[in-house]
Enzyme design. Structure first.
Site, PDB file in Angstrom:
ATOM      1  CE  LYS A 198      -3.629   2.366   2.516  1.00 43.27           C
ATOM      2  NZ  LYS A 198      -4.617   2.281   3.597  1.00 43.27           N
ATOM      3  CE  LYS A 253      -6.184   1.698  -0.581  1.00 50.66           C
ATOM      4  NZ  LYS A 253      -6.411   1.839   0.802  1.00 50.66           N
TER       5      LYS A 253
HETATM    6  C1  PBG Z   1      -7.202   3.574   5.303  1.00 52.59           C
HETATM    7  C2  PBG Z   1      -7.669   3.272   3.931  1.00 52.59           C
HETATM    8  C3  PBG Z   1      -7.535   4.171   2.879  1.00 52.59           C
HETATM    9  C4  PBG Z   1      -8.116   3.565   1.774  1.00 52.59           C
HETATM   10  C5  PBG Z   1      -8.587   2.295   2.178  1.00 52.59           C
HETATM   11  N1  PBG Z   1      -8.277   2.128   3.525  1.00 52.59           N
HETATM   12  C6  PBG Z   1      -7.005   5.549   2.835  1.00 52.59           C
HETATM   13  C7  PBG Z   1      -5.698   5.858   3.420  1.00 52.59           C
HETATM   14  O1  PBG Z   1      -4.841   5.003   3.595  1.00 52.59           O
HETATM   15  O2  PBG Z   1      -5.506   7.033   3.734  1.00 52.59           O
HETATM   16  C8  PBG Z   1      -8.182   4.199   0.450  1.00 52.59           C
HETATM   17  C9  PBG Z   1      -9.211   3.706  -0.483  1.00 52.59           C
HETATM   18  C10 PBG Z   1      -9.493   4.599  -1.626  1.00 52.59           C
HETATM   19  O3  PBG Z   1      -8.903   5.674  -1.818  1.00 52.59           O
HETATM   20  O4  PBG Z   1     -10.372   4.198  -2.393  1.00 52.59           O
HETATM   21  N2  PBG Z   1      -7.075   2.583   6.169  1.00 52.59           N
END
Ligand code: PBG
Length: 330
Positions: A198, A253
């Protein structure tokens, strides 16, 4: 022998739909789609969002939504709660509250016994006043104290029948500790779908606004736990750990700008990989389509096939319902 022109003509295999269909290397079906869902409090009527295509579902709306997803054949739903501001605190205490929004949403869906996987995102950002995914100690996101909280939330979710937990926090060692906590409490069959690679990304902007995180307080960004977008090798290192710690699937992601990461991970590990077409990627297509600059259906189908071609086994996308309908009607 690779052939040569004019005996070999590449366009011979492209001249009609039947031959193009026959030799397609990649296919997209409804079984490749996971639908993320934002859940809001029933009494929070502010439905309108400045983002086209995003919905915030009240608990009483979940039944219809799940029925629709089941009828289309979507395999899994992924739940994200929108916690009201008065319930947030620096420790994200609401996450461990046995009657919190996520638990109530899960109870409502479980009650109907839908033949669909119910997944829940596990991180503290929906619950914290500062908007970080973990607990802040000495102006740092504390790794191990955060995992303690994630374990509490995980066990709560599991007691309410969640099928998979999706830790999205990027703390070190959390897959191992979550797996151990699940197993020692008798939940050997609960899946862990870990956000393995991520990246700290601007493409999460719309998501954060939907969750009500106006601006991160404390550390200004998430770069001390989410990965730097300069790095690919590091994703393999993360994957090695998650696989060893017992993750059942791995999420990469954001999605489209990171297809190289999916390909690298898929060629190294056989653990299924999911690509997450995140909020910023989704909004780019939605907005361009709304302005008439892009054809929405073509853009979603092409990007989802690209995820599969790169090596993803499935795609988490806010467009899952529409894509499923397009595939059904094709
Ligand atoms: C946070 C989380 C995020 C997303 C999923 N879980 C945002 C972040 O890490 O700030 C992002 C999902 C998206 O942008 O569609 N735990």
């Amino acid at each position: 022998m690779i052939g040569s022109f004019p005996t070999t003509r590449h366009r011979r295999l492209r001249q009609s739909p039947w031959v193009r269909d026959l030799i397609a290397e990649t296919t997209l079906t409804v079984h490749d789609l996971v639908l993320p869902i934002f859940v809001r409090e029933d009494n929070d009527a502010t439905q309108s969002l400045p983002y086209p295509g995003f919905y915030r579902y009240a608990i009483h709306e979940l039944k219809d939504l799940a029925e629709k997803a089941v009828a289309l054949g979507i395999p899994a739903l992924m739940l994200f709660p929108i916690i009201s501001h008065d319930k947030k605190d620096p420790l994200g205490s609401e996450s461990a509250h046995s009657n919190n929004l996520l638990i109530r949403a899960l109870d409502e869906l479980k009650r109907h016994n839908f033949p669909i996987g119910l997944w829940a995102d596990v991180a503290l950002d929906p619950y914290t006043t500062h908007g970080h995914d973990g607990v802040i100690l000495n102006n740092k996101i504390d790794n191990d104290a955060t995992i303690d909280k994630l374990i509490d939330l995980t066990l709560l979710l599991t007691k309410h029948g969640v099928d998979a937990i999706c830790p999205s926090d990027m703390m070190d060692g959390r897959v191992l500790r979550l797996r151990n906590a699940l197993d020692s409490n008798g939940f050997q069959d609960t899946l862990i779908v870990s956000y393995t690679a991520k990246y700290a990304s601007c493409f999460y902007g719309p998501f954060r606004n939907i969750l009500g995180v106006k601006k991160l307080n404390g550390p200004a960004d998430k770069k001390t736990y989410q990965m730097a977008y300069t790095n690919a090798q590091e994703a393999l290192h993360e994957a090695a750990f998650d696989v060893q710690e017992g993750t059942d699937m791995m999420i990469v992601k954001p999605g489209l700008p990171y297809l190289d990461i999916i390909t690298k991970m898929a060629s190294t590990y056989s653990t299924p990989i999911l690509g997450y077409q995140v909020s910023g990627e989704y909004i780019m297509i939605k907005t361009a389509a709304k302005e008439g600059f892009l054809d929405e259906k073509s853009a979603f189908l092409e990007t989802c096939v690209a995820f599969k071609r790169a090596g993803a086994r499935a795609i988490i996308t806010y467009a899952a319902l529409e894509i499923a309908e397009w595939l059904r009607d094709a």
